[in-house]
Design a protein around this motif. Structure first.
Motif, PDB file in Angstrom:
ATOM      1  N   LEU A   1      43.578  47.736  33.760  1.00 19.35           N
ATOM      2  CA  LEU A   1      44.532  48.367  34.418  1.00 19.35           C
ATOM      3  C   LEU A   1      46.118  48.240  33.575  1.00 19.35           C
ATOM      4  N   GLU A   2      46.661  49.134  33.656  1.00 20.15           N
ATOM      5  CA  GLU A   2      48.304  48.887  33.037  1.00 20.15           C
ATOM      6  C   GLU A   2      49.012  49.423  34.030  1.00 20.15           C
ATOM      7  N   PHE A   3      50.346  48.752  34.392  1.00 19.57           N
ATOM      8  CA  PHE A   3      51.534  49.119  35.034  1.00 19.57           C
ATOM      9  C   PHE A   3      52.592  48.438  34.764  1.00 19.57           C
ATOM     10  N   SER A   4      53.799  49.147  35.203  1.00 17.32           N
ATOM     11  CA  SER A   4      55.070  48.253  35.154  1.00 17.32           C
ATOM     12  C   SER A   4      55.598  48.148  36.514  1.00 17.32           C
ATOM     13  N   LEU A   5      56.222  47.101  36.540  1.00 15.19           N
ATOM     14  CA  LEU A   5      56.726  46.473  37.936  1.00 15.19           C
ATOM     15  C   LEU A   5      58.248  45.981  37.490  1.00 15.19           C
ATOM     16  N   ARG A   6      59.120  46.068  38.303  1.00 16.06           N
ATOM     17  CA  ARG A   6      60.534  45.752  38.377  1.00 16.06           C
ATOM     18  C   ARG A   6      60.312  44.172  38.076  1.00 16.06           C
ATOM     19  N   ALA A   7      61.452  43.689  37.829  1.00 17.40           N
ATOM     20  CA  ALA A   7      61.885  42.163  37.543  1.00 17.40           C
ATOM     21  C   ALA A   7      61.295  41.512  39.207  1.00 17.40           C
ATOM     22  N   GLY A   8      60.608  40.461  39.240  1.00 18.50           N
ATOM     23  CA  GLY A   8      60.503  40.035  40.534  1.00 18.50           C
ATOM     24  C   GLY A   8      59.196  40.315  41.021  1.00 18.50           C
ATOM     25  N   GLY A   9      58.722  41.527  40.859  1.00 15.58           N
ATOM     26  CA  GLY A   9      57.437  42.036  41.248  1.00 15.58           C
ATOM     27  C   GLY A   9      56.221  41.213  40.686  1.00 15.58           C
ATOM     28  N   PHE A  10      55.098  41.093  41.820  1.00 12.57           N
ATOM     29  CA  PHE A  10      53.891  40.278  41.389  1.00 12.57           C
ATOM     30  C   PHE A  10      52.856  41.398  41.118  1.00 12.57           C
ATOM     31  N   ALA A  11      52.133  41.233  40.113  1.00 12.92           N
ATOM     32  CA  ALA A  11      50.882  41.802  40.066  1.00 12.92           C
ATOM     33  C   ALA A  11      49.754  41.635  40.744  1.00 12.92           C
ATOM     34  N   THR A  12      49.838  40.467  41.211  1.00 18.15           N
ATOM     35  CA  THR A  12      48.867  40.024  42.478  1.00 18.15           C
ATOM     36  C   THR A  12      48.994  40.918  43.646  1.00 18.15           C
ATOM     37  N   ALA A  13      50.197  41.224  44.055  1.00 18.08           N
ATOM     38  CA  ALA A  13      50.448  41.924  45.339  1.00 18.08           C
ATOM     39  C   ALA A  13      49.977  43.333  44.939  1.00 18.08           C
ATOM     40  N   VAL A  14      50.090  43.766  43.692  1.00 17.21           N
ATOM     41  CA  VAL A  14      49.481  45.064  43.473  1.00 17.21           C
ATOM     42  C   VAL A  14      47.745  45.330  43.583  1.00 17.21           C
ATOM     43  N   LEU A  15      47.344  44.234  43.045  1.00 19.05           N
ATOM     44  CA  LEU A  15      45.765  44.081  43.123  1.00 19.05           C
ATOM     45  C   LEU A  15      45.562  43.868  44.404  1.00 19.05           C
ATOM     46  N   ARG A  16      46.085  43.216  45.263  1.00 18.74           N
ATOM     47  CA  ARG A  16      45.780  43.191  46.698  1.00 18.74           C
ATOM     48  C   ARG A  16      45.425  44.434  47.377  1.00 18.74           C
ATOM     49  N   GLU A  17      46.150  45.450  46.849  1.00 22.12           N
ATOM     50  CA  GLU A  17      46.039  46.633  47.500  1.00 22.12           C
ATOM     51  C   GLU A  17      45.142  47.706  47.002  1.00 22.12           C
ATOM     52  N   LEU A  18      44.716  47.396  45.496  1.00 22.54           N
ATOM     53  CA  LEU A  18      43.972  48.075  44.853  1.00 22.54           C
ATOM     54  C   LEU A  18      42.756  47.694  44.749  1.00 22.54           C
ATOM     55  N   VAL A  19      42.329  46.466  44.841  1.00 25.38           N
ATOM     56  CA  VAL A  19      40.976  45.963  44.680  1.00 25.38           C
ATOM     57  C   VAL A  19      40.206  45.644  45.977  1.00 25.38           C
ATOM     58  N   ASP A  20      39.230  45.774  46.051  1.00 26.00           N
ATOM     59  CA  ASP A  20      38.156  45.428  47.025  1.00 26.00           C
ATOM     60  C   ASP A  20      37.296  44.145  46.467  1.00 26.00           C
ATOM     61  N   PHE A  21      37.828  43.071  47.034  1.00 28.51           N
ATOM     62  CA  PHE A  21      37.352  41.822  46.674  1.00 28.51           C
ATOM     63  C   PHE A  21      35.906  41.501  47.692  1.00 28.51           C
ATOM     64  N   GLU A  22      35.565  42.469  48.398  1.00 28.68           N
ATOM     65  CA  GLU A  22      34.312  42.064  49.054  1.00 28.68           C
ATOM     66  C   GLU A  22      33.161  41.778  48.217  1.00 28.68           C
ATOM     67  N   GLY A  23      32.653  40.461  48.328  1.00 29.77           N
ATOM     68  CA  GLY A  23      31.308  40.213  47.852  1.00 29.77           C
ATOM     69  C   GLY A  23      32.003  39.483  46.600  1.00 29.77           C
ATOM     70  N   PHE A  24      33.178  39.249  45.977  1.00 34.02           N
ATOM     71  CA  PHE A  24      33.463  38.613  45.266  1.00 34.02           C
ATOM     72  C   PHE A  24      33.188  37.270  44.976  1.00 34.02           C
ATOM     73  N   GLU A  25      33.242  36.565  45.872  1.00 37.31           N
ATOM     74  CA  GLU A  25      33.001  34.882  45.937  1.00 37.31           C
ATOM     75  C   GLU A  25      31.327  34.659  45.777  1.00 37.31           C
ATOM     76  N   GLU A  26      30.681  35.574  46.391  1.00 37.73           N
ATOM     77  CA  GLU A  26      29.219  35.640  46.149  1.00 37.73           C
ATOM     78  C   GLU A  26      29.070  35.845  44.667  1.00 37.73           C
ATOM     79  N   ALA A  27      29.675  36.892  44.189  1.00 35.72           N
ATOM     80  CA  ALA A  27      29.242  37.380  42.634  1.00 35.72           C
ATOM     81  C   ALA A  27      29.777  36.137  41.790  1.00 35.72           C
ATOM     82  N   ALA A  28      30.737  35.525  42.125  1.00 34.18           N
ATOM     83  CA  ALA A  28      31.181  34.410  41.287  1.00 34.18           C
ATOM     84  C   ALA A  28      30.491  33.373  41.330  1.00 34.18           C
ATOM     85  N   ASN A  29      29.708  32.849  42.270  1.00 36.55           N
ATOM     86  CA  ASN A  29      28.888  31.882  42.539  1.00 36.55           C
ATOM     87  C   ASN A  29      27.700  32.095  41.879  1.00 36.55           C
ATOM     88  N   ASP A  30      27.110  33.473  41.586  1.00 39.41           N
ATOM     89  CA  ASP A  30      25.926  33.678  41.018  1.00 39.41           C
ATOM     90  C   ASP A  30      25.969  33.124  39.415  1.00 39.41           C
TER      91      ASP A  30
END
Length: 204
Positions: free
Chosen positions: A175-204
């Motif tokens: 992904l590529e995007f631009s944010l104003r100064a003080g914006g957090f890419a993590t806040a964008v990912l929170r809205e865009l990404v479905d993290f369901e099952g991520f913990e289980e996948a990371a532990n495999d």
């Protein structure tokens, strides 16, 4: 900002410029910037606690505005922010057509409080909402009073400019995007990404 990952994208990713909630993180976390304004103690435990307390109240006000549907629009009594700048101004009457058009164009944003010394600058229902939300965090308010810092404002939303996505060979996305100064890419990912099952996948 360029990010590569192998998560599932939510359907809200669009080719046009969307906007996201502008949640704050405390200073001291990677990418954190919840302090704002001229502060009292800088750095160390005091600065981190002050920033965390202010971010807590801001995020709670943002959650309340998301809940009532007003986080992306101006209300009489708001303090408005000019996109990409720290300048704010009072909305002391119902927004007219010109101001509403600037809000729709992501040129002007509603703001939330970073509590501290001095007045918030809001009025009416907006002021009452912010005061009621802040009153639910008496310990945070005590830390803010103890460690100082002037009252400030931050936008409740952030424009995500020039969003692009590209599938990678390993099944992930870049992904590529631009944010104003003080914006957090993590806040964008929170809205865009479905993290369901991520913990289980990371532990495999």
């Amino acid at each position: 900002i360029i990010l590569s990952f192998s998560f599932t994208l939510c359907s809200c990713w669009a080719a046009s410029a969307p906007y996201m909630r502008a949640g704050l993180m405390p200073r001291g976390y990677p990418g954190g910037g919840g302090g704002g304004g001229r502060r009292g103690p800088r750095g160390g435990r005091e600065g981190f606690v002050l920033s965390a307390a202010r971010s807590l109240v801001f995020n709670a006000v943002l959650a309340a505005r998301v809940s009532d549907g007003s986080w992306g629009r101006l209300r009489e009594g708001d303090r408005a922010n000019l996109d990409g700048r720290n300048a704010v101004f009072a909305v002391d009457a119902p927004p007219d057509a010109g101001l509403l058009a600037r809000v729709a164009a992501l040129d002007v944003h509603p703001t939330g409080p970073l509590p501290g010394r001095g007045e918030s600058g809001t009025a009416g229902e907006v002021r009452r909402l912010e005061q009621a939300v802040a009153a639910g965090f008496p310990e945070a308010l005590r830390w803010i009073e103890a460690f100082g810092g002037e009252a400030a404002r931050r936008p409740l939303r952030i424009a995500v400019r020039d969003p692009r996505r590209e599938a990678s060979a390993d099944g992930g996305w870049t992904l590529e995007f631009s944010l104003r100064a003080g914006g957090f890419a993590t806040a964008v990912l929170r809205e865009l990404v479905d993290f369901e099952g991520f913990e289980e996948a990371a532990n495999d």
